[in-house]
Design an enzyme around this catalytic site. Structure first.
Site, PDB file in Angstrom:
ATOM      1  CG  ASP A 126      -0.034   9.039  57.612  1.00 43.79           C
ATOM      2  OD1 ASP A 126      -0.016   9.737  56.572  1.00 43.79           O
ATOM      3  OD2 ASP A 126      -0.941   8.230  57.874  1.00 43.79           O
TER       4      ASP A 126
ATOM      5  CD  GLN B 103      -7.344   7.277  55.364  1.00 45.31           C
ATOM      6  OE1 GLN B 103      -6.383   7.117  54.635  1.00 45.31           O
ATOM      7  NE2 GLN B 103      -7.839   8.475  55.624  1.00 45.31           N
TER       8      GLN B 103
ATOM      9  CE  LYS C 132      -4.313   8.932  52.160  1.00 39.79           C
ATOM     10  NZ  LYS C 132      -4.454   8.795  53.631  1.00 39.79           N
TER      11      LYS C 132
HETATM   12  C1  BQF Z   1      -8.450  17.578  46.247  1.00 39.76           C
HETATM   13  C2  BQF Z   1      -8.365  13.749  54.979  1.00 39.76           C
HETATM   14  C3  BQF Z   1      -9.800  14.770  56.605  1.00 39.76           C
HETATM   15  C4  BQF Z   1      -9.777  13.619  57.382  1.00 39.76           C
HETATM   16  C5  BQF Z   1      -9.039  12.524  56.986  1.00 39.76           C
HETATM   17  C6  BQF Z   1      -7.209  15.475  46.747  1.00 39.76           C
HETATM   18  C7  BQF Z   1      -7.412  14.378  48.894  1.00 39.76           C
HETATM   19  C8  BQF Z   1      -8.344  15.333  49.252  1.00 39.76           C
HETATM   20  C9  BQF Z   1      -8.664  16.383  48.397  1.00 39.76           C
HETATM   21  C10 BQF Z   1      -7.031  13.284  49.819  1.00 39.76           C
HETATM   22  C11 BQF Z   1      -7.619  13.746  53.721  1.00 39.76           C
HETATM   23  C12 BQF Z   1      -7.608  14.933  52.824  1.00 39.76           C
HETATM   24  C13 BQF Z   1      -6.969  12.582  53.323  1.00 39.76           C
HETATM   25  C14 BQF Z   1      -8.121  16.441  47.141  1.00 39.76           C
HETATM   26  C15 BQF Z   1      -6.246  12.466  52.012  1.00 39.76           C
HETATM   27  C16 BQF Z   1      -6.575  14.833  51.725  1.00 39.76           C
HETATM   28  O1  BQF Z   1      -8.387  17.414  45.012  1.00 39.76           O
HETATM   29  O2  BQF Z   1      -8.766  18.674  46.741  1.00 39.76           O
HETATM   30  C17 BQF Z   1      -6.851  14.453  47.618  1.00 39.76           C
HETATM   31  O3  BQF Z   1      -7.082  12.143  49.401  1.00 39.76           O
HETATM   32  N1  BQF Z   1      -6.620  13.530  51.113  1.00 39.76           N
HETATM   33  C18 BQF Z   1      -6.977  11.457  54.220  1.00 39.76           C
HETATM   34  O4  BQF Z   1      -6.390  10.424  53.928  1.00 39.76           O
HETATM   35  O5  BQF Z   1      -7.632  11.516  55.377  1.00 39.76           O
HETATM   36  C19 BQF Z   1      -8.350  12.591  55.779  1.00 39.76           C
HETATM   37  C20 BQF Z   1      -9.096  14.832  55.423  1.00 39.76           C
END
Ligand code: BQF
Length: 285
Positions: A119, A96, A52
């Site tokens: 969010d 987060q 991010k």
């Molecule tokens: C990709 C997340 C579960 C729990 C908390 C790109 C992200 C993920 C995959 C990413 C996620 C999932 C995020 C890909 C943010 C998505 O190329 O497939 C980016 O950074 N995500 C999060 O902040 O918290 C989570 C999933």
């Protein structure tokens, strides 16, 4: 089979965010600013937060990271958020998730100024989503999924949508978004659903967000369905979704890959939401 390329679409959205911000900055305005709070050292959370921060930089959003110890108290964390709420230079606040288990997550989310809640998890924004009121902030993953469907001209009108997983972050808000203007007929399944396959086989559009690797098999979908895989599971070094992609690929109309499907769109919509709250604050909207 149409591959729903979220990575490519996210890149396109980031380009347009970048262009828009560069115009504001050229006009002498301050850039959008996002504070990013990470509590503890969960490795997956660290990866997401770093992604991010990097994407913010890519589009010209200033990120202010706060790396807080895992033993921080509820009150201390609420105080950090309180000071960011009152800081006029901060447009967005991201906490987060997941938070350590001694922290009351819903209580923390409630502390965020709803106008800085990029969010879209604050009850005021959830309420606006639920009642279809404009002016709220949409949660990033459901918002990103809608953008993918729009981009690939997949109409939701009158469709039977089945969502597997009833989380506050994906499943429930996703259902509410499909219900806007009574467009789709929505079923939300979860761990206590009696016969999952009976529901998923009826789906024109199937959204899966469970954290169970390869839960959805070929015999569980209708021929020609659109399948959206939100799952990110690490299985001996490899990342797989909640859908058995290889088993489904020649049976679907369209499907998102993992990685490169929904994940990148989640982050792109976070940037979009940050730009949106910035514009409201600076008075551009
Ligand atoms: C990709 C997340 C579960 C729990 C908390 C790109 C992200 C993920 C995959 C990413 C996620 C999932 C995020 C890909 C943010 C998505 O190329 O497939 C980016 O950074 N995500 C999060 O902040 O918290 C989570 C999933």
């Amino acid at each position: 089979m149409i591959l729903l390329d979220g990575k490519k679409l996210a890149q396109k959205i980031k380009e347009s965010i970048k262009d828009e911000i560069s115009i504001f900055v050229a006009q002498g305005k301050r850039p959008p600013t996002l504070s990013v709070i990470l509590v503890g050292d969960n490795p997956a959370s660290q990866i997401y937060v770093n992604k991010k921060i990097k994407d913010c930089q890519e589009v010209g959003i200033v990120s202010k990271p706060f790396f807080l110890p895992k033993d921080i108290t509820q009150i201390e964390l609420e105080d950090v958020i309180g000071s960011l709420n009152g800081d006029d230079e901060i447009d967005g606040i991201l906490v987060q998730l997941p938070l350590p288990s001694h922290i009351d997550t819903l209580e923390i989310i409630q502390c965020i100024n709803p106008n800085k809640d990029v969010d879209g998890f604050h009850p005021e924004n959830v309420g606006k989503l639920a009642t279809g009121r404009k002016g709220g902030i949409l949660p990033c993953t459901p918002y990103g999924i809608m953008k993918i469907l729009q981009e690939y001209k997949i109409d939701t009108f009158g469709k039977d949508v089945v969502i597997v997983g009833a989380s506050n972050i994906v499943g429930k808000p996703m259902g509410l978004l499909f219900l806007w203007e009574e467009r789709s007929t929505v079923t939300i399944c979860h761990r206590n659903t009696k016969d999952l396959k009976e529901h998923t086989r009826g789906a024109d559009i199937l959204v899966v967000a469970t954290g169970v690797p390869h839960l959805i098999k070929r015999d569980m979908i209708k021929e020609g369905a659109v399948v959206i895989d939100v799952g990110i599971n690490r299985i001996d070094g490899k990342i797989v979704g909640d859908v058995d992609f290889e088993g489904l690929r020649d049976k679907v109309y369209a499907i998102t890959p993992v990685p490169g499907g929904v994940g990148p769109m989640t982050v792109a919509m976070l940037l979009q939401n940050t730009l949106e709250v910035y514009k409201r604050r600076v008075g551009i909207l």
